[in-house]
Design an enzyme around this catalytic site. Structure first.
Site, PDB file in Angstrom:
ATOM      1  N   HIS A   1      70.123  -5.785  64.253  1.00  0.00           N
ATOM      2  CA  HIS A   1      68.806  -6.100  63.603  1.00  0.00           C
ATOM      3  C   HIS A   1      68.653  -7.392  62.668  1.00  0.00           C
ATOM      4  O   HIS A   1      70.308  -7.615  62.495  1.00  0.00           O
ATOM      5  CB  HIS A   1      69.355  -4.847  62.254  1.00  0.00           C
ATOM      6  CG  HIS A   1      68.794  -3.847  62.677  1.00  0.00           C
ATOM      7  ND1 HIS A   1      67.905  -3.053  62.538  1.00  0.00           N
ATOM      8  CD2 HIS A   1      69.490  -2.527  62.877  1.00  0.00           C
ATOM      9  CE1 HIS A   1      68.161  -1.596  62.745  1.00  0.00           C
ATOM     10  NE2 HIS A   1      69.088  -1.563  63.302  1.00  0.00           N
TER      11      HIS A   1
ATOM     12  N   ASP B   1      63.613  -8.110  62.578  1.00  0.00           N
ATOM     13  CA  ASP B   1      62.428  -7.197  62.107  1.00  0.00           C
ATOM     14  C   ASP B   1      61.368  -7.223  61.615  1.00  0.00           C
ATOM     15  O   ASP B   1      60.483  -6.145  61.726  1.00  0.00           O
ATOM     16  CB  ASP B   1      63.655  -5.904  61.010  1.00  0.00           C
ATOM     17  CG  ASP B   1      64.850  -5.672  61.996  1.00  0.00           C
ATOM     18  OD1 ASP B   1      64.774  -5.813  62.985  1.00  0.00           O
ATOM     19  OD2 ASP B   1      65.148  -4.933  61.532  1.00  0.00           O
TER      20      ASP B   1
ATOM     21  N   GLU C   1      81.114  -0.699  58.200  1.00  0.00           N
ATOM     22  CA  GLU C   1      79.469  -0.318  58.324  1.00  0.00           C
ATOM     23  C   GLU C   1      78.064  -1.355  58.053  1.00  0.00           C
ATOM     24  O   GLU C   1      77.315  -1.066  59.565  1.00  0.00           O
ATOM     25  CB  GLU C   1      79.529   0.792  58.247  1.00  0.00           C
ATOM     26  CG  GLU C   1      78.350   1.477  58.374  1.00  0.00           C
ATOM     27  CD  GLU C   1      77.919   3.501  57.922  1.00  0.00           C
ATOM     28  OE1 GLU C   1      77.274   4.126  57.843  1.00  0.00           O
ATOM     29  OE2 GLU C   1      78.759   3.675  56.811  1.00  0.00           O
TER      30      GLU C   1
ATOM     31  N   GLU D   1      68.734  -7.371  54.526  1.00  0.00           N
ATOM     32  CA  GLU D   1      69.774  -7.020  55.147  1.00  0.00           C
ATOM     33  C   GLU D   1      71.114  -6.533  53.937  1.00  0.00           C
ATOM     34  O   GLU D   1      70.760  -7.781  53.034  1.00  0.00           O
ATOM     35  CB  GLU D   1      70.066  -8.235  55.994  1.00  0.00           C
ATOM     36  CG  GLU D   1      69.281  -7.873  57.885  1.00  0.00           C
ATOM     37  CD  GLU D   1      69.219  -6.292  57.851  1.00  0.00           C
ATOM     38  OE1 GLU D   1      70.181  -5.867  57.368  1.00  0.00           O
ATOM     39  OE2 GLU D   1      68.183  -5.946  58.981  1.00  0.00           O
TER      40      GLU D   1
ATOM     41  N   ASP E   1      61.816  -7.345  55.564  1.00  0.00           N
ATOM     42  CA  ASP E   1      62.694  -6.893  55.390  1.00  0.00           C
ATOM     43  C   ASP E   1      63.598  -7.504  55.191  1.00  0.00           C
ATOM     44  O   ASP E   1      63.943  -8.444  53.919  1.00  0.00           O
ATOM     45  CB  ASP E   1      62.359  -6.450  56.964  1.00  0.00           C
ATOM     46  CG  ASP E   1      64.437  -5.479  57.220  1.00  0.00           C
ATOM     47  OD1 ASP E   1      63.766  -4.571  57.398  1.00  0.00           O
ATOM     48  OD2 ASP E   1      65.153  -5.945  57.994  1.00  0.00           O
TER      49      ASP E   1
END
Length: 237
Positions: free
Chosen positions: A152, A157, A52, A9, A7
């Site tokens: 997250h 994750d 965001e 980010e 995963d």
């Protein structure tokens, strides 16, 4: 088979608009069992994190200021994933960012040229059509405790996704139960033999026989008694 659950980010949603990876988290599985090997790093993207995106992962510009750049960790990351099947939820997003980062440096092939890719989101949509299939929903569906997941995070994750993947695709191939002495003698890095379920998972549903089913059962035992003298199911030990 060696698999890597992965995963990332990012600063935003589109690498074509200059967005960058800021965190990578990977956990390794061999033979559908988690090993203790993982890869985790935060990365300075040399640009601002969109508000965001920050609301999703909580990783600030200030936190990333002293972290390494992607080119400093690229080879170690590439060596960790090379030759493995990557398990990713919504793979085009992460692979798109990874390929963009590798292309910026140069000298690295596209991810799909050196790794297999299993998109767990595509698989979940086929298995549960017409339903939501984000990671939180899948955790609820498969009874996985993710109560510690407030924001997250790539490594967290990927660990959660590993549990989801194993349950969604049929569980582990074998428990590989070992004696306590064997378990204690395992060295760091060996494959874990037992994966324990969370104590807070929902209790299994107990389905009891109805009155009609009990009646039919007794009638069958009466017939067995008549034929053989006494059924084993009625012998008290």
């Amino acid at each position: 088979m060696r698999q890597v659950v992965l995963d990332t980010e990012t600063t935003g949603i589109d690498p074509k608009q200059g967005h960058r990876i800021i965190e990578i988290g990977c956990v390794e599985m061999i033979g559908r069992k988690l090993t203790k090997r993982h890869f985790h790093v935060y990365i300075n993207p040399d640009r601002e994190v969109e508000e965001e995106a920050f609301r999703v992962h909580g990783i600030s510009n200030e936190f990333l200021a002293d972290k390494p750049r992607f080119h400093e960790i690229a080879q170690e990351f590439f060596d960790f994933i090379k030759g493995a099947e990557l398990i990713i939820h919504n793979a085009p997003f992460d692979i798109g960012f990874m390929d963009h980062e590798f292309a910026r440096i140069g000298g690295f092939p596209k991810t799909a040229e050196v790794c297999g890719v299993f998109d767990s989101l595509v698989y979940a949509r086929k298995k549960h059509p017409g339903q939501k299939n984000n990671l939180d929903i899948l955790c609820k569906r498969y009874g996985i405790d993710n109560s510690h997941r407030e924001l997250h995070g790539a490594l967290l994750d990927s660990e959660i996704l590993a549990d989801v993947y194993l349950l969604m695709t049929g569980g582990q191939t074998s428990l590989g139960l070992a004696s306590s002495s064997e378990s204690e003698s395992k060295e760091e890095g060996d494959v874990e033999k037992i994966r324990r379920l969370a104590a807070s998972r929902p209790a299994l549903k107990v389905i009891r026989a109805s009155e009609e089913e009990l009646k039919v059962h007794e009638e069958r035992l009466d017939l067995i008694d008549k034929k053989s003298g006494q059924s084993l199911w009625r012998i008290k030990h």
